[in-house]
Design an enzyme around this catalytic site. Structure first.
Site, PDB file in Angstrom:
ATOM      1  N   ASN A 146      -2.973   1.826 -13.910  1.00 17.61           N
ATOM      2  CA  ASN A 146      -4.325   2.590 -13.461  1.00 17.61           C
ATOM      3  C   ASN A 146      -4.100   3.709 -12.512  1.00 17.61           C
ATOM      4  O   ASN A 146      -2.978   3.992 -12.468  1.00 17.61           O
ATOM      5  CB  ASN A 146      -4.980   1.394 -12.877  1.00 17.61           C
ATOM      6  CG  ASN A 146      -6.517   1.491 -12.721  1.00 17.61           C
ATOM      7  OD1 ASN A 146      -7.004   2.818 -12.862  1.00 17.61           O
ATOM      8  ND2 ASN A 146      -7.294   0.511 -12.784  1.00 17.61           N
ATOM      9  N   HIS A 192      17.218   5.448   1.032  1.00 21.02           N
ATOM     10  CA  HIS A 192      18.361   6.153   2.044  1.00 21.02           C
ATOM     11  C   HIS A 192      18.962   5.328   3.028  1.00 21.02           C
ATOM     12  O   HIS A 192      18.658   4.166   3.256  1.00 21.02           O
ATOM     13  CB  HIS A 192      17.759   7.239   2.931  1.00 21.02           C
ATOM     14  CG  HIS A 192      16.616   8.208   2.109  1.00 21.02           C
ATOM     15  ND1 HIS A 192      17.210   9.292   1.849  1.00 21.02           N
ATOM     16  CD2 HIS A 192      15.361   8.190   2.020  1.00 21.02           C
ATOM     17  CE1 HIS A 192      16.096  10.046   1.166  1.00 21.02           C
ATOM     18  NE2 HIS A 192      14.919   9.314   0.993  1.00 21.02           N
ATOM     19  N   GLY A 250      -3.687  -4.024  -7.279  1.00 21.81           N
ATOM     20  CA  GLY A 250      -3.539  -2.590  -6.715  1.00 21.81           C
ATOM     21  C   GLY A 250      -2.815  -2.548  -5.578  1.00 21.81           C
ATOM     22  O   GLY A 250      -2.851  -3.325  -4.413  1.00 21.81           O
ATOM     23  N   ALA A 297      -2.484  -7.925  -4.592  1.00 22.44           N
ATOM     24  CA  ALA A 297      -3.055  -6.605  -4.311  1.00 22.44           C
ATOM     25  C   ALA A 297      -2.461  -6.292  -2.772  1.00 22.44           C
ATOM     26  O   ALA A 297      -2.558  -7.199  -1.938  1.00 22.44           O
ATOM     27  CB  ALA A 297      -4.451  -6.252  -4.226  1.00 22.44           C
ATOM     28  N   ARG A 348       2.134 -19.681  -4.881  1.00 24.42           N
ATOM     29  CA  ARG A 348       2.208 -20.837  -5.748  1.00 24.42           C
ATOM     30  C   ARG A 348       2.672 -20.590  -7.149  1.00 24.42           C
ATOM     31  O   ARG A 348       2.710 -19.662  -7.627  1.00 24.42           O
ATOM     32  CB  ARG A 348       0.838 -21.570  -5.869  1.00 24.42           C
ATOM     33  CG  ARG A 348      -0.287 -20.479  -6.491  1.00 24.42           C
ATOM     34  CD  ARG A 348      -1.583 -21.468  -6.570  1.00 24.42           C
ATOM     35  NE  ARG A 348      -2.543 -20.445  -6.837  1.00 24.42           N
ATOM     36  CZ  ARG A 348      -2.846 -20.090  -8.064  1.00 24.42           C
ATOM     37  NH1 ARG A 348      -2.398 -20.805  -9.241  1.00 24.42           N
ATOM     38  NH2 ARG A 348      -3.888 -19.057  -8.454  1.00 24.42           N
TER      39      ARG A 348
END
Length: 183
Positions: A83, A113, A140, A158, A181
């Protein structure tokens, strides 16, 4: 003697300002700029640009804008969807399986780094590969950190920050991401 590109891909300290790496990033940025201007274009012309950018890709749909470092170190399988506003820092290989879906703002980072300040301020960077199995959903805003493997048939919630490997067939979420789970 190894090139900086070889060191980067081998997980060794490398100099990102090396001319070859700069030219590769510049080429990727030109293709990303072209791609990200194609917001209203049909899928086929957008995929043609992605196929120039990515190392290996098949059937895919990446919603612009999309950002990466090189593109050539990203391999995606069949039926890949990503997306809006996603980032892949592909200083090491990013291997993504079939039927993987990413929500908006997913970030996949192979680059990192040194954690010791004296080493970090010298400038050289590091990278570690990321592998994402088949049939994975990245919710997301998920962040996938360097060196992580996510097993097949797994869902990452998300906003999760995945700092360690996640096994196959689970729902995992949180910061740091942990298995919630089995699925």
């Amino acid at each position: 003697m190894k090139t900086e590109l070889q060191k980067m891909l081998d997980g060794e300290l490398y100099v990102a300002g090396d001319q070859q790496l700069v030219e590769m990033r510049d080429n990727a940025r030109k293709l990303m700029s072209q791609y990200n201007q194609m917001i209203a274009e049909p899928l086929e012309p957008r995929v043609a640009v992605l196929k120039q950018l990515l190392g290996k890709c098949s059937t895919l749909d990446i919603q612009p804008p999309f950002y990466c470092d090189y593109g050539t170190h990203i391999q995606v399988g069949e039926n890949f969807f990503m997306n809006f506003n996603c980032v892949i820092l592909d200083c090491a290989m990013v291997t993504i399986g079939d039927n993987v879906m990413c929500g908006p703002y997913v970030q996949i980072y192979t680059a990192y780094h040194p954690i010791v300040a004296e080493e970090r301020i010298k400038g050289p960077e590091l990278a570690a590969p990321i592998t994402i199995g088949d049939n994975v959903w990245l919710g997301g805003g998920a962040i996938i950190c360097p060196g992580v493997t996510i097993g097949s048939n797994t869902t990452i919630g998300a906003g999760s920050v995945v700092t360690k490997d996640i096994p196959a067939g689970v729902f995992a979420a949180g910061n740091p991401c942990r298995v919630i789970r089995a699925i």
